[in-house]
Design a protein around this motif. Sequence first.
Motif, PDB file in Angstrom:
ATOM      1  N   GLU A  16       0.823  -1.211   0.000  1.00  0.00           N
ATOM      2  CA  GLU A  16       0.000   0.000   0.000  1.00  0.00           C
ATOM      3  C   GLU A  16       0.856   1.260   0.000  1.00  0.00           C
ATOM      4  N   GLY A  17       2.183   1.077   0.037  1.00  0.00           N
ATOM      5  CA  GLY A  17       3.087   2.218  -0.020  1.00  0.00           C
ATOM      6  C   GLY A  17       3.154   3.015   1.263  1.00  0.00           C
ATOM      7  N   LYS A 100      10.359 -14.791  -0.863  1.00  0.00           N
ATOM      8  CA  LYS A 100      11.016 -15.155  -2.109  1.00  0.00           C
ATOM      9  C   LYS A 100      11.349 -13.886  -2.879  1.00  0.00           C
ATOM     10  N   LEU A 101      12.572 -13.806  -3.341  1.00  0.00           N
ATOM     11  CA  LEU A 101      13.015 -12.687  -4.158  1.00  0.00           C
ATOM     12  C   LEU A 101      12.691 -13.010  -5.616  1.00  0.00           C
ATOM     13  N   ASN A 102      11.878 -12.172  -6.245  1.00  0.00           N
ATOM     14  CA  ASN A 102      11.507 -12.339  -7.653  1.00  0.00           C
ATOM     15  C   ASN A 102      12.187 -11.243  -8.457  1.00  0.00           C
ATOM     16  N   GLY A 103      13.418 -11.489  -8.861  1.00  0.00           N
ATOM     17  CA  GLY A 103      14.187 -10.467  -9.558  1.00  0.00           C
ATOM     18  C   GLY A 103      14.812  -9.516  -8.555  1.00  0.00           C
ATOM     19  N   PRO A 104      15.533  -8.529  -9.023  1.00  0.00           N
ATOM     20  CA  PRO A 104      16.255  -7.656  -8.101  1.00  0.00           C
ATOM     21  C   PRO A 104      15.369  -6.686  -7.321  1.00  0.00           C
ATOM     22  N   ASP A 105      14.138  -6.425  -7.804  1.00  0.00           N
ATOM     23  CA  ASP A 105      13.337  -5.353  -7.198  1.00  0.00           C
ATOM     24  C   ASP A 105      11.952  -5.771  -6.718  1.00  0.00           C
ATOM     25  N   LYS A 106      11.719  -7.074  -6.547  1.00  0.00           N
ATOM     26  CA  LYS A 106      10.421  -7.536  -6.053  1.00  0.00           C
ATOM     27  C   LYS A 106      10.641  -8.635  -5.022  1.00  0.00           C
ATOM     28  N   LEU A 107      10.041  -8.443  -3.853  1.00  0.00           N
ATOM     29  CA  LEU A 107      10.160  -9.391  -2.754  1.00  0.00           C
ATOM     30  C   LEU A 107       8.757  -9.831  -2.358  1.00  0.00           C
ATOM     31  N   ASP A 108       8.486 -11.127  -2.475  1.00  0.00           N
ATOM     32  CA  ASP A 108       7.180 -11.664  -2.086  1.00  0.00           C
ATOM     33  C   ASP A 108       7.286 -12.232  -0.683  1.00  0.00           C
ATOM     34  N   LEU A 109       6.541 -11.646   0.229  1.00  0.00           N
ATOM     35  CA  LEU A 109       6.499 -12.088   1.625  1.00  0.00           C
ATOM     36  C   LEU A 109       5.144 -12.732   1.858  1.00  0.00           C
ATOM     37  N   ARG A 110       5.157 -13.994   2.282  1.00  0.00           N
ATOM     38  CA  ARG A 110       3.911 -14.723   2.517  1.00  0.00           C
ATOM     39  C   ARG A 110       3.747 -14.957   4.010  1.00  0.00           C
ATOM     40  N   GLY A 111       2.638 -14.457   4.547  1.00  0.00           N
ATOM     41  CA  GLY A 111       2.273 -14.717   5.931  1.00  0.00           C
ATOM     42  C   GLY A 111       1.172 -15.745   5.951  1.00  0.00           C
ATOM     43  N   TYR A 112       1.230 -16.671   6.911  1.00  0.00           N
ATOM     44  CA  TYR A 112       0.237 -17.742   6.938  1.00  0.00           C
ATOM     45  C   TYR A 112       0.041 -18.285   8.341  1.00  0.00           C
ATOM     46  N   LEU A 113      -1.078 -18.976   8.507  1.00  0.00           N
ATOM     47  CA  LEU A 113      -1.395 -19.689   9.747  1.00  0.00           C
ATOM     48  C   LEU A 113      -1.282 -21.173   9.451  1.00  0.00           C
ATOM     49  N   GLY A 114      -0.604 -21.905  10.288  1.00  0.00           N
ATOM     50  CA  GLY A 114      -0.498 -23.347  10.095  1.00  0.00           C
ATOM     51  C   GLY A 114       0.403 -23.709   8.938  1.00  0.00           C
ATOM     52  N   SER A 116       1.525 -23.026   4.680  1.00  0.00           N
ATOM     53  CA  SER A 116       1.639 -21.926   3.732  1.00  0.00           C
ATOM     54  C   SER A 116       0.434 -21.793   2.801  1.00  0.00           C
ATOM     55  N   LEU A 117      -0.270 -22.905   2.580  1.00  0.00           N
ATOM     56  CA  LEU A 117      -1.456 -22.886   1.717  1.00  0.00           C
ATOM     57  C   LEU A 117      -2.496 -21.880   2.213  1.00  0.00           C
ATOM     58  N   PHE A 118      -2.592 -21.747   3.542  1.00  0.00           N
ATOM     59  CA  PHE A 118      -3.579 -20.846   4.138  1.00  0.00           C
ATOM     60  C   PHE A 118      -2.919 -19.531   4.512  1.00  0.00           C
ATOM     61  N   GLY A 119      -2.689 -18.708   3.519  1.00  0.00           N
ATOM     62  CA  GLY A 119      -2.016 -17.449   3.791  1.00  0.00           C
ATOM     63  C   GLY A 119      -2.240 -16.436   2.690  1.00  0.00           C
ATOM     64  N   ARG A 120      -1.456 -15.355   2.788  1.00  0.00           N
ATOM     65  CA  ARG A 120      -1.555 -14.255   1.832  1.00  0.00           C
ATOM     66  C   ARG A 120      -0.153 -13.777   1.505  1.00  0.00           C
ATOM     67  N   THR A 121       0.069 -13.515   0.230  1.00  0.00           N
ATOM     68  CA  THR A 121       1.370 -13.017  -0.218  1.00  0.00           C
ATOM     69  C   THR A 121       1.281 -11.535  -0.506  1.00  0.00           C
ATOM     70  N   MET A 122       2.254 -10.801   0.010  1.00  0.00           N
ATOM     71  CA  MET A 122       2.378  -9.372  -0.270  1.00  0.00           C
ATOM     72  C   MET A 122       3.635  -9.182  -1.093  1.00  0.00           C
ATOM     73  N   SER A 123       3.531  -8.432  -2.165  1.00  0.00           N
ATOM     74  CA  SER A 123       4.711  -8.127  -2.980  1.00  0.00           C
ATOM     75  C   SER A 123       5.231  -6.748  -2.613  1.00  0.00           C
ATOM     76  N   TRP A 124       6.462  -6.725  -2.150  1.00  0.00           N
ATOM     77  CA  TRP A 124       7.124  -5.477  -1.813  1.00  0.00           C
ATOM     78  C   TRP A 124       8.040  -5.098  -2.974  1.00  0.00           C
ATOM     79  N   THR A 125       8.193  -3.804  -3.209  1.00  0.00           N
ATOM     80  CA  THR A 125       9.091  -3.334  -4.257  1.00  0.00           C
ATOM     81  C   THR A 125      10.286  -2.632  -3.624  1.00  0.00           C
ATOM     82  N   ARG A 126      11.424  -2.760  -4.278  1.00  0.00           N
ATOM     83  CA  ARG A 126      12.646  -2.170  -3.725  1.00  0.00           C
ATOM     84  C   ARG A 126      12.522  -0.650  -3.704  1.00  0.00           C
ATOM     85  N   GLU A 127      12.917  -0.064  -2.600  1.00  0.00           N
ATOM     86  CA  GLU A 127      12.933   1.390  -2.433  1.00  0.00           C
ATOM     87  C   GLU A 127      14.236   1.905  -3.034  1.00  0.00           C
ATOM     88  N   THR A 128      14.111   2.807  -3.967  1.00  0.00           N
ATOM     89  CA  THR A 128      15.300   3.342  -4.632  1.00  0.00           C
ATOM     90  C   THR A 128      15.944   4.478  -3.852  1.00  0.00           C
TER      91      THR A 128
END
Length: 141
Positions: A16-17, A100-114, A116-128
């Motif tokens: 959400e920035g 998981k790092l997806n290329g040099p400027d995208k980081l996928d962070l997955r939070g979950y309960l129990g 990993s299947l039961f969770g949500r992934t947030m994609s963060w972008t590198r701050e320049t």
Amino acid sequence: ALADEPSAVGYWVTPEGGSVVQMMPCDSGLCGSIVGLRTTRKPGDVPFDQHNPDAAKRNVPLCGLVMAGSLKPVKGSATKWEDGWVYDPDSGSTYKAEMKLNGPDKLDLRGYLGISLFGRTMSWTRETGTNLNRCTPPKAG
């Protein structure tokens, strides 16, 4: 060649920035702390961890808050981490985490309960650093 490998260490903007998180090595693996806040508040207004389930921590400023930790490298991978945790200050909940790092400027962070299947992934972008609004954590004591 190793220096050219992509790394999760650095500054990342949440989806959400609203926050800039610094990922860095710590005793338990990789950890992340809020080091910048992009808010529409007036200068001097400090957002607090108001949803923390521990009422005693609800007056702790978000700036400087450790919100991810214990992320350990996945064996055989330079771009995946597991067995960590992530804290969501919007809900006051803590989840298991993997990253998981997806290329040099995208980081996928997955939070979950129990699992990993039961969770949500947030994609963060590198701050320049071009518009990083650094916050200064309050002094201890």
